[in-house]
Design a protein around this motif. Structure first.
Motif, PDB file in Angstrom:
ATOM      1  N   PRO A 177       0.736  -1.315  -0.065  1.00 34.14           N
ATOM      2  CA  PRO A 177      -0.066  -0.013  -0.025  1.00 34.14           C
ATOM      3  C   PRO A 177       1.079   1.197  -0.012  1.00 34.14           C
ATOM      4  O   PRO A 177       0.157   2.288  -0.469  1.00 34.14           O
ATOM      5  CB  PRO A 177      -0.841  -0.091   1.174  1.00 34.14           C
ATOM      6  N   ARG A 178       2.043   1.217   0.499  1.00 41.48           N
ATOM      7  CA  ARG A 178       2.805   2.366   0.691  1.00 41.48           C
ATOM      8  C   ARG A 178       3.343   2.697  -0.799  1.00 41.48           C
ATOM      9  O   ARG A 178       3.390   3.910  -1.188  1.00 41.48           O
ATOM     10  CB  ARG A 178       4.126   2.158   1.331  1.00 41.48           C
ATOM     11  N   SER A 179       3.510   1.737  -1.538  1.00 41.35           N
ATOM     12  CA  SER A 179       3.755   2.205  -3.030  1.00 41.35           C
ATOM     13  C   SER A 179       2.673   2.560  -3.812  1.00 41.35           C
ATOM     14  O   SER A 179       2.599   3.212  -4.984  1.00 41.35           O
ATOM     15  CB  SER A 179       4.674   1.129  -3.798  1.00 41.35           C
ATOM     16  N   THR A 180       1.492   2.129  -3.403  1.00 38.29           N
ATOM     17  CA  THR A 180       0.255   2.295  -4.273  1.00 38.29           C
ATOM     18  C   THR A 180      -0.402   3.461  -4.183  1.00 38.29           C
ATOM     19  O   THR A 180      -0.997   4.027  -4.834  1.00 38.29           O
ATOM     20  CB  THR A 180      -0.771   0.883  -3.977  1.00 38.29           C
ATOM     21  N   PHE A 181      -0.223   4.096  -2.834  1.00 38.80           N
ATOM     22  CA  PHE A 181      -0.971   5.395  -2.491  1.00 38.80           C
ATOM     23  C   PHE A 181      -0.450   6.348  -3.384  1.00 38.80           C
ATOM     24  O   PHE A 181      -1.270   7.117  -3.864  1.00 38.80           O
ATOM     25  CB  PHE A 181      -0.458   5.377  -0.940  1.00 38.80           C
TER      26      PHE A 181
END
Length: 402
Positions: A34-38
Protein backbone atom coordinates in the motif's frame (compact mmCIF):
# COMPACT_ATOMS: atom_id res chain seq x y z
CA UNK A 1 6.45 40.77 -19.19
CA UNK A 2 4.92 37.32 -18.81
CA UNK A 3 6.43 33.86 -18.66
CA UNK A 4 5.01 30.65 -20.09
CA UNK A 5 4.62 27.23 -18.57
CA UNK A 6 7.92 25.47 -19.11
CA UNK A 7 9.07 21.89 -19.13
CA UNK A 8 11.19 22.56 -16.04
CA UNK A 9 8.18 23.98 -14.19
CA UNK A 10 6.05 20.93 -14.98
CA UNK A 11 8.89 18.61 -13.96
CA UNK A 12 9.16 20.47 -10.65
CA UNK A 13 5.44 19.86 -10.02
CA UNK A 14 5.97 16.15 -10.65
CA UNK A 15 8.89 16.07 -8.23
CA UNK A 16 6.92 17.93 -5.57
CA UNK A 17 3.98 15.53 -5.92
CA UNK A 18 6.31 12.54 -5.59
CA UNK A 19 7.96 14.01 -2.51
CA UNK A 20 4.58 14.83 -0.92
CA UNK A 21 2.97 11.42 -1.47
CA UNK A 22 6.07 9.46 -0.46
CA UNK A 23 6.52 11.55 2.68
CA UNK A 24 2.91 10.92 3.71
CA UNK A 25 2.90 7.24 2.71
CA UNK A 26 5.96 6.42 4.81
CA UNK A 27 4.37 6.65 8.28
CA UNK A 28 0.81 6.03 7.03
CA UNK A 29 1.35 2.43 5.92
CA UNK A 30 3.17 -0.43 7.63
CA UNK A 31 3.41 -2.67 4.54
CA UNK A 32 5.30 -1.89 1.32
CA UNK A 33 2.46 -2.72 -1.09
CA UNK A 34 0.00 0.00 0.00
CA UNK A 35 2.93 2.35 0.60
CA UNK A 36 3.84 2.13 -3.09
CA UNK A 37 0.23 2.05 -4.32
CA UNK A 38 -0.89 5.23 -2.51
CA UNK A 39 1.24 7.64 -4.62
CA UNK A 40 -0.08 5.93 -7.76
CA UNK A 41 -3.66 6.54 -6.63
CA UNK A 42 -3.08 10.25 -5.95
CA UNK A 43 -1.26 10.70 -9.26
CA UNK A 44 -4.01 8.94 -11.24
CA UNK A 45 -6.74 11.01 -9.54
CA UNK A 46 -4.93 14.09 -10.80
CA UNK A 47 -4.74 12.70 -14.34
CA UNK A 48 -7.18 13.25 -17.19
CA UNK A 49 -9.09 9.99 -16.72
CA UNK A 50 -12.74 10.07 -17.91
CA UNK A 51 -14.13 8.09 -14.99
CA UNK A 52 -12.21 7.98 -11.70
CA UNK A 53 -13.09 4.42 -10.65
CA UNK A 54 -10.46 1.87 -9.67
CA UNK A 55 -10.46 0.11 -13.04
CA UNK A 56 -9.89 3.21 -15.16
CA UNK A 57 -7.39 4.69 -12.69
CA UNK A 58 -5.45 1.42 -12.67
CA UNK A 59 -5.46 1.26 -16.45
CA UNK A 60 -4.14 4.82 -16.67
CA UNK A 61 -1.29 4.28 -14.22
CA UNK A 62 -0.26 0.96 -15.79
CA UNK A 63 -1.57 -1.60 -13.29
CA UNK A 64 -2.66 -4.83 -14.92
CA UNK A 65 -5.77 -5.05 -12.73
CA UNK A 66 -7.67 -2.81 -10.31
CA UNK A 67 -6.84 -5.03 -7.33
CA UNK A 68 -4.10 -2.82 -5.88
CA UNK A 69 -6.35 0.26 -5.71
CA UNK A 70 -9.32 -1.79 -4.50
CA UNK A 71 -7.23 -3.36 -1.75
CA UNK A 72 -5.82 0.04 -0.74
CA UNK A 73 -9.33 1.41 -0.20
CA UNK A 74 -11.05 -1.71 1.13
CA UNK A 75 -8.59 -4.09 2.73
CA UNK A 76 -5.27 -2.48 3.65
CA UNK A 77 -4.56 -1.33 7.20
CA UNK A 78 -4.33 2.45 7.48
CA UNK A 79 -6.07 5.36 9.16
CA UNK A 80 -7.98 7.86 7.00
CA UNK A 81 -8.03 10.36 9.86
CA UNK A 82 -4.23 10.29 9.96
CA UNK A 83 -4.26 11.17 6.26
CA UNK A 84 -6.80 13.95 6.99
CA UNK A 85 -4.36 15.37 9.55
CA UNK A 86 -1.60 15.34 6.94
CA UNK A 87 -3.85 17.16 4.48
CA UNK A 88 -4.61 19.80 7.10
CA UNK A 89 -0.94 20.27 7.96
CA UNK A 90 -0.03 20.60 4.29
CA UNK A 91 -2.78 23.16 3.61
CA UNK A 92 -1.99 25.22 6.71
CA UNK A 93 1.75 25.14 5.99
CA UNK A 94 1.29 26.61 2.53
CA UNK A 95 -2.03 28.48 2.62
CA UNK A 96 -2.45 29.23 6.32
CA UNK A 97 -2.88 32.84 7.42
CA UNK A 98 -3.87 34.34 10.81
CA UNK A 99 -7.02 35.75 9.19
CA UNK A 100 -7.97 32.46 7.51
CA UNK A 101 -11.61 31.46 7.09
CA UNK A 102 -13.32 28.09 7.47
CA UNK A 103 -16.27 27.47 5.17
CA UNK A 104 -18.88 24.77 5.81
CA UNK A 105 -21.12 23.24 3.18
CA UNK A 106 -22.48 19.83 2.30
CA UNK A 107 -22.30 18.17 -1.08
CA UNK A 108 -24.09 15.07 -2.34
CA UNK A 109 -23.36 11.88 -4.25
CA UNK A 110 -26.35 10.35 -6.04
CA UNK A 111 -26.26 6.57 -5.67
CA UNK A 112 -28.28 3.54 -6.69
CA UNK A 113 -29.47 0.93 -4.19
CA UNK A 114 -29.48 1.04 -0.40
CA UNK A 115 -26.17 -0.60 0.59
CA UNK A 116 -23.74 2.33 0.55
CA UNK A 117 -23.16 3.76 4.03
CA UNK A 118 -25.56 6.62 4.73
CA UNK A 119 -27.40 6.46 1.41
CA UNK A 120 -31.09 7.39 1.72
CA UNK A 121 -33.89 9.32 0.11
CA UNK A 122 -32.97 12.82 1.28
CA UNK A 123 -32.50 16.37 0.08
CA UNK A 124 -29.77 16.58 -2.52
CA UNK A 125 -28.10 19.97 -2.97
CA UNK A 126 -26.85 18.87 -6.39
CA UNK A 127 -30.36 18.75 -7.86
CA UNK A 128 -32.34 20.75 -5.30
CA UNK A 129 -34.78 17.91 -4.69
CA UNK A 130 -35.07 14.61 -2.83
CA UNK A 131 -32.80 11.93 -4.29
CA UNK A 132 -31.30 8.60 -3.29
CA UNK A 133 -27.93 9.95 -2.23
CA UNK A 134 -25.17 10.30 0.34
CA UNK A 135 -24.65 13.71 1.95
CA UNK A 136 -21.16 14.89 2.88
CA UNK A 137 -20.62 17.95 5.10
CA UNK A 138 -17.24 19.40 4.11
CA UNK A 139 -14.95 22.07 5.55
CA UNK A 140 -12.77 24.29 3.35
CA UNK A 141 -9.87 26.43 4.52
CA UNK A 142 -9.56 29.73 2.62
CA UNK A 143 -7.06 32.56 2.76
CA UNK A 144 -5.58 35.12 0.39
CA UNK A 145 -3.19 32.38 -0.79
CA UNK A 146 -5.84 29.85 -1.86
CA UNK A 147 -8.44 27.39 -0.62
CA UNK A 148 -8.87 23.63 -0.21
CA UNK A 149 -10.78 21.05 1.84
CA UNK A 150 -9.30 20.23 5.25
CA UNK A 151 -12.04 18.14 6.89
CA UNK A 152 -15.03 15.97 6.03
CA UNK A 153 -17.89 13.95 7.42
CA UNK A 154 -20.38 11.44 6.04
CA UNK A 155 -23.89 12.25 7.24
CA UNK A 156 -25.66 9.24 8.76
CA UNK A 157 -29.48 9.59 8.62
CA UNK A 158 -31.54 8.36 11.56
CA UNK A 159 -32.78 5.45 9.42
CA UNK A 160 -29.18 4.22 9.36
CA UNK A 161 -28.20 5.18 12.89
CA UNK A 162 -31.01 3.03 14.32
CA UNK A 163 -30.50 -0.01 12.07
CA UNK A 164 -27.89 -2.39 13.61
CA UNK A 165 -27.96 -4.79 10.67
CA UNK A 166 -27.32 -2.14 8.04
CA UNK A 167 -24.65 -0.54 10.20
CA UNK A 168 -22.76 -3.82 10.57
CA UNK A 169 -22.94 -4.62 6.87
CA UNK A 170 -21.61 -1.14 5.98
CA UNK A 171 -18.88 -1.28 8.65
CA UNK A 172 -20.12 1.75 10.58
CA UNK A 173 -18.31 1.99 13.96
CA UNK A 174 -20.40 1.72 17.11
CA UNK A 175 -19.23 5.16 18.28
CA UNK A 176 -20.89 6.82 15.28
CA UNK A 177 -24.36 8.01 16.27
CA UNK A 178 -26.93 10.21 14.59
CA UNK A 179 -25.91 13.85 14.42
CA UNK A 180 -27.35 16.73 12.45
CA UNK A 181 -25.21 18.30 9.75
CA UNK A 182 -24.57 21.44 11.87
CA UNK A 183 -23.53 19.16 14.75
CA UNK A 184 -21.03 17.48 12.42
CA UNK A 185 -19.64 20.91 11.57
CA UNK A 186 -19.27 21.62 15.30
CA UNK A 187 -17.27 18.40 15.59
CA UNK A 188 -15.02 19.50 12.72
CA UNK A 189 -14.56 22.98 14.20
CA UNK A 190 -13.59 21.36 17.50
CA UNK A 191 -10.95 19.34 15.67
CA UNK A 192 -9.61 22.42 13.91
CA UNK A 193 -9.34 24.34 17.17
CA UNK A 194 -7.52 21.41 18.79
CA UNK A 195 -5.17 21.20 15.80
CA UNK A 196 -4.35 24.91 16.00
CA UNK A 197 -5.69 25.71 12.53
CA UNK A 198 -5.34 29.49 12.11
CA UNK A 199 -8.73 31.02 11.33
CA UNK A 200 -10.87 33.94 12.44
CA UNK A 201 -14.25 33.34 10.82
CA UNK A 202 -16.71 30.65 9.81
CA UNK A 203 -18.86 31.02 6.70
CA UNK A 204 -21.74 28.87 5.49
CA UNK A 205 -25.17 28.77 3.93
CA UNK A 206 -28.55 29.08 5.66
CA UNK A 207 -28.68 25.37 6.48
CA UNK A 208 -25.91 26.10 8.99
CA UNK A 209 -26.74 29.72 9.80
CA UNK A 210 -30.18 28.82 11.09
CA UNK A 211 -28.81 26.36 13.66
CA UNK A 212 -28.70 27.92 17.16
CA UNK A 213 -26.29 25.29 18.53
CA UNK A 214 -23.69 26.05 15.86
CA UNK A 215 -23.99 29.78 16.52
CA UNK A 216 -23.79 29.20 20.28
CA UNK A 217 -20.61 27.17 19.83
CA UNK A 218 -19.04 30.06 17.91
CA UNK A 219 -20.09 32.50 20.65
CA UNK A 220 -18.58 30.30 23.34
CA UNK A 221 -15.34 29.89 21.40
CA UNK A 222 -15.26 33.57 20.37
CA UNK A 223 -15.31 32.63 16.68
CA UNK A 224 -16.53 35.21 14.21
CA UNK A 225 -18.93 34.15 11.50
CA UNK A 226 -20.86 35.38 8.48
CA UNK A 227 -23.62 32.86 7.84
CA UNK A 228 -26.56 33.01 5.48
CA UNK A 229 -29.82 32.78 7.44
CA UNK A 230 -33.48 32.09 6.55
CA UNK A 231 -35.99 34.89 6.35
CA UNK A 232 -37.82 33.67 9.48
CA UNK A 233 -34.79 33.63 11.82
CA UNK A 234 -35.98 35.31 15.07
CA UNK A 235 -34.03 38.42 16.05
CA UNK A 236 -34.00 41.00 18.83
CA UNK A 237 -33.99 44.54 17.46
CA UNK A 238 -31.63 47.18 18.81
CA UNK A 239 -34.47 49.04 20.53
CA UNK A 240 -35.99 45.91 21.98
CA UNK A 241 -38.74 43.61 20.81
CA UNK A 242 -38.54 40.60 18.57
CA UNK A 243 -38.99 40.21 14.83
CA UNK A 244 -38.02 37.77 12.09
CA UNK A 245 -35.03 38.82 10.04
CA UNK A 246 -37.23 39.34 6.97
CA UNK A 247 -39.06 42.22 8.67
CA UNK A 248 -35.85 44.22 8.76
CA UNK A 249 -36.08 44.79 5.03
CA UNK A 250 -39.63 46.19 5.25
CA UNK A 251 -38.55 48.53 8.04
CA UNK A 252 -35.49 49.73 6.17
CA UNK A 253 -37.36 50.38 2.93
CA UNK A 254 -39.65 52.76 4.77
CA UNK A 255 -36.70 55.17 4.92
CA UNK A 256 -36.37 55.34 1.13
CA UNK A 257 -34.33 53.28 -1.26
CA UNK A 258 -31.36 55.64 -1.58
CA UNK A 259 -30.78 55.65 2.18
CA UNK A 260 -30.71 51.86 2.43
CA UNK A 261 -28.59 50.31 -0.29
CA UNK A 262 -24.90 50.55 -1.08
CA UNK A 263 -23.48 48.78 -4.13
CA UNK A 264 -20.40 46.75 -3.26
CA UNK A 265 -18.41 43.79 -4.50
CA UNK A 266 -18.23 40.64 -2.39
CA UNK A 267 -15.46 39.11 -4.50
CA UNK A 268 -14.78 37.85 -8.00
CA UNK A 269 -16.32 34.83 -9.68
CA UNK A 270 -16.00 33.06 -13.03
CA UNK A 271 -17.99 35.90 -14.65
CA UNK A 272 -16.05 38.72 -13.01
CA UNK A 273 -16.71 40.94 -10.00
CA UNK A 274 -19.80 39.98 -7.95
CA UNK A 275 -21.69 43.25 -7.41
CA UNK A 276 -24.76 43.44 -5.18
CA UNK A 277 -26.69 46.06 -3.30
CA UNK A 278 -26.12 45.74 0.45
CA UNK A 279 -27.69 47.03 3.66
CA UNK A 280 -26.55 46.43 7.26
CA UNK A 281 -28.43 46.53 10.57
CA UNK A 282 -27.11 45.95 14.10
CA UNK A 283 -29.16 43.31 15.93
CA UNK A 284 -28.74 39.86 17.49
CA UNK A 285 -30.45 36.46 17.43
CA UNK A 286 -33.19 35.91 19.99
CA UNK A 287 -31.86 34.44 23.26
CA UNK A 288 -28.24 34.50 22.02
CA UNK A 289 -25.79 37.11 23.24
CA UNK A 290 -22.57 37.65 21.27
CA UNK A 291 -19.14 36.75 22.60
CA UNK A 292 -17.39 39.41 24.72
CA UNK A 293 -16.17 42.24 22.52
CA UNK A 294 -18.32 41.05 19.60
CA UNK A 295 -21.53 42.30 18.02
CA UNK A 296 -24.13 40.93 15.62
CA UNK A 297 -24.98 42.54 12.29
CA UNK A 298 -27.55 41.50 9.71
CA UNK A 299 -26.41 41.96 6.12
CA UNK A 300 -29.11 42.17 3.45
CA UNK A 301 -27.98 41.39 -0.08
CA UNK A 302 -30.06 42.35 -3.12
CA UNK A 303 -29.37 41.32 -6.71
CA UNK A 304 -28.58 44.19 -9.06
CA UNK A 305 -30.38 42.56 -11.99
CA UNK A 306 -33.32 41.18 -9.98
CA UNK A 307 -34.32 43.35 -6.96
CA UNK A 308 -36.65 40.58 -5.73
CA UNK A 309 -33.65 38.28 -5.20
CA UNK A 310 -32.83 38.94 -1.53
CA UNK A 311 -30.54 37.01 0.84
CA UNK A 312 -29.87 37.60 4.53
CA UNK A 313 -26.61 37.02 6.42
CA UNK A 314 -25.98 37.09 10.15
CA UNK A 315 -22.51 38.30 11.10
CA UNK A 316 -20.81 37.84 14.47
CA UNK A 317 -17.61 39.86 14.57
CA UNK A 318 -15.45 42.02 16.85
CA UNK A 319 -17.04 45.38 17.61
CA UNK A 320 -16.24 48.06 15.01
CA UNK A 321 -15.48 45.54 12.27
CA UNK A 322 -16.11 47.41 8.99
CA UNK A 323 -19.20 46.36 7.10
CA UNK A 324 -17.03 46.12 3.97
CA UNK A 325 -15.04 43.32 5.62
CA UNK A 326 -18.23 41.44 6.52
CA UNK A 327 -19.45 41.75 2.93
CA UNK A 328 -16.22 40.23 1.61
CA UNK A 329 -16.59 37.38 4.08
CA UNK A 330 -20.14 36.75 2.85
CA UNK A 331 -18.69 36.31 -0.63
CA UNK A 332 -16.12 33.76 0.51
CA UNK A 333 -18.81 31.12 0.95
CA UNK A 334 -18.52 30.34 -2.76
CA UNK A 335 -14.95 29.11 -2.35
CA UNK A 336 -16.25 25.80 -1.06
CA UNK A 337 -18.59 25.58 -4.04
CA UNK A 338 -15.49 25.82 -6.24
CA UNK A 339 -13.82 23.04 -4.22
CA UNK A 340 -16.93 20.86 -4.57
CA UNK A 341 -17.11 21.44 -8.32
CA UNK A 342 -13.42 20.88 -9.00
CA UNK A 343 -13.25 17.78 -6.81
CA UNK A 344 -16.26 16.22 -8.53
CA UNK A 345 -15.48 17.22 -12.10
CA UNK A 346 -11.74 16.61 -12.14
CA UNK A 347 -10.72 14.47 -9.14
CA UNK A 348 -13.54 11.93 -8.87
CA UNK A 349 -14.86 12.97 -5.44
CA UNK A 350 -18.18 11.16 -5.97
CA UNK A 351 -17.11 8.57 -8.57
CA UNK A 352 -16.13 5.97 -6.01
CA UNK A 353 -17.35 2.38 -6.10
CA UNK A 354 -16.98 1.71 -2.39
CA UNK A 355 -19.90 1.09 -0.08
CA UNK A 356 -18.49 0.74 3.40
CA UNK A 357 -17.73 3.44 5.95
CA UNK A 358 -13.94 3.16 6.09
CA UNK A 359 -13.32 2.94 2.32
CA UNK A 360 -15.52 6.01 1.82
CA UNK A 361 -13.37 8.04 4.20
CA UNK A 362 -10.21 6.76 2.54
CA UNK A 363 -11.34 7.73 -0.95
CA UNK A 364 -12.66 11.18 0.00
CA UNK A 365 -9.58 12.03 2.04
CA UNK A 366 -7.27 10.99 -0.79
CA UNK A 367 -9.21 13.29 -3.12
CA UNK A 368 -8.76 16.04 -0.52
CA UNK A 369 -5.00 15.55 -0.73
CA UNK A 370 -5.10 15.79 -4.53
CA UNK A 371 -7.11 19.02 -4.32
CA UNK A 372 -4.74 20.44 -1.69
CA UNK A 373 -1.78 19.74 -3.98
CA UNK A 374 -3.50 21.64 -6.80
CA UNK A 375 -4.29 24.59 -4.52
CA UNK A 376 -0.76 24.79 -3.12
CA UNK A 377 0.83 24.44 -6.56
CA UNK A 378 -1.44 27.11 -8.01
CA UNK A 379 -0.61 29.45 -5.12
CA UNK A 380 3.09 29.08 -5.95
CA UNK A 381 2.68 29.97 -9.64
CA UNK A 382 4.61 33.08 -10.74
CA UNK A 383 2.21 36.07 -10.76
CA UNK A 384 3.02 36.81 -14.42
CA UNK A 385 2.44 33.28 -15.70
CA UNK A 386 1.03 33.15 -19.23
CA UNK A 387 -1.24 30.12 -19.52
CA UNK A 388 -1.86 28.32 -22.82
CA UNK A 389 -5.05 29.27 -24.63
CA UNK A 390 -8.12 27.18 -23.79
CA UNK A 391 -9.98 28.15 -26.95
CA UNK A 392 -12.19 25.33 -28.08
CA UNK A 393 -11.70 23.40 -24.84
CA UNK A 394 -13.88 22.83 -21.78
CA UNK A 395 -14.17 26.25 -20.13
CA UNK A 396 -15.06 25.07 -16.64
CA UNK A 397 -12.90 26.29 -13.78
CA UNK A 398 -10.36 23.48 -14.02
CA UNK A 399 -7.46 23.68 -11.57
CA UNK A 400 -4.25 24.74 -13.35
CA UNK A 401 -1.52 22.23 -12.40
CA UNK A 402 -0.24 19.63 -12.76
Amino acid sequence: MTCSLTYDLVVSWDAELTALTERIAGPLFTRPEPRSTFPDLVRSLLADVPRKNCWQLADHIGHVKAYRFEHLLNGAKWNADALRDEVRSYVVEHLGRPDGVLIADDTSAIKKGDKSAGVARQYCGLTGQVENCQVMPMLTYASAAGHAFINRRLYLPESWANAPGRRKEAGIPDKVVFATKPALVIDMLTEEIAAGTPFRYLCGDSGYGRDPDLRAFCHEQEIGYVLAVPVDLPLIAVRGGGEPVGHLLDRLLAHGNSAVWERRSCGSGTKGVRLYDWAAVTTRPAEQAPAPGHAHTVLIRRSVSDPTDIEFFLAHAPIDTPVSELIKLAGLRWKIEENNEQSKDFLGLTQYQVRRWTPWHRHVTTVMLALAFLAVTQAALPPDIDEPSDQGKDQRARPKPP
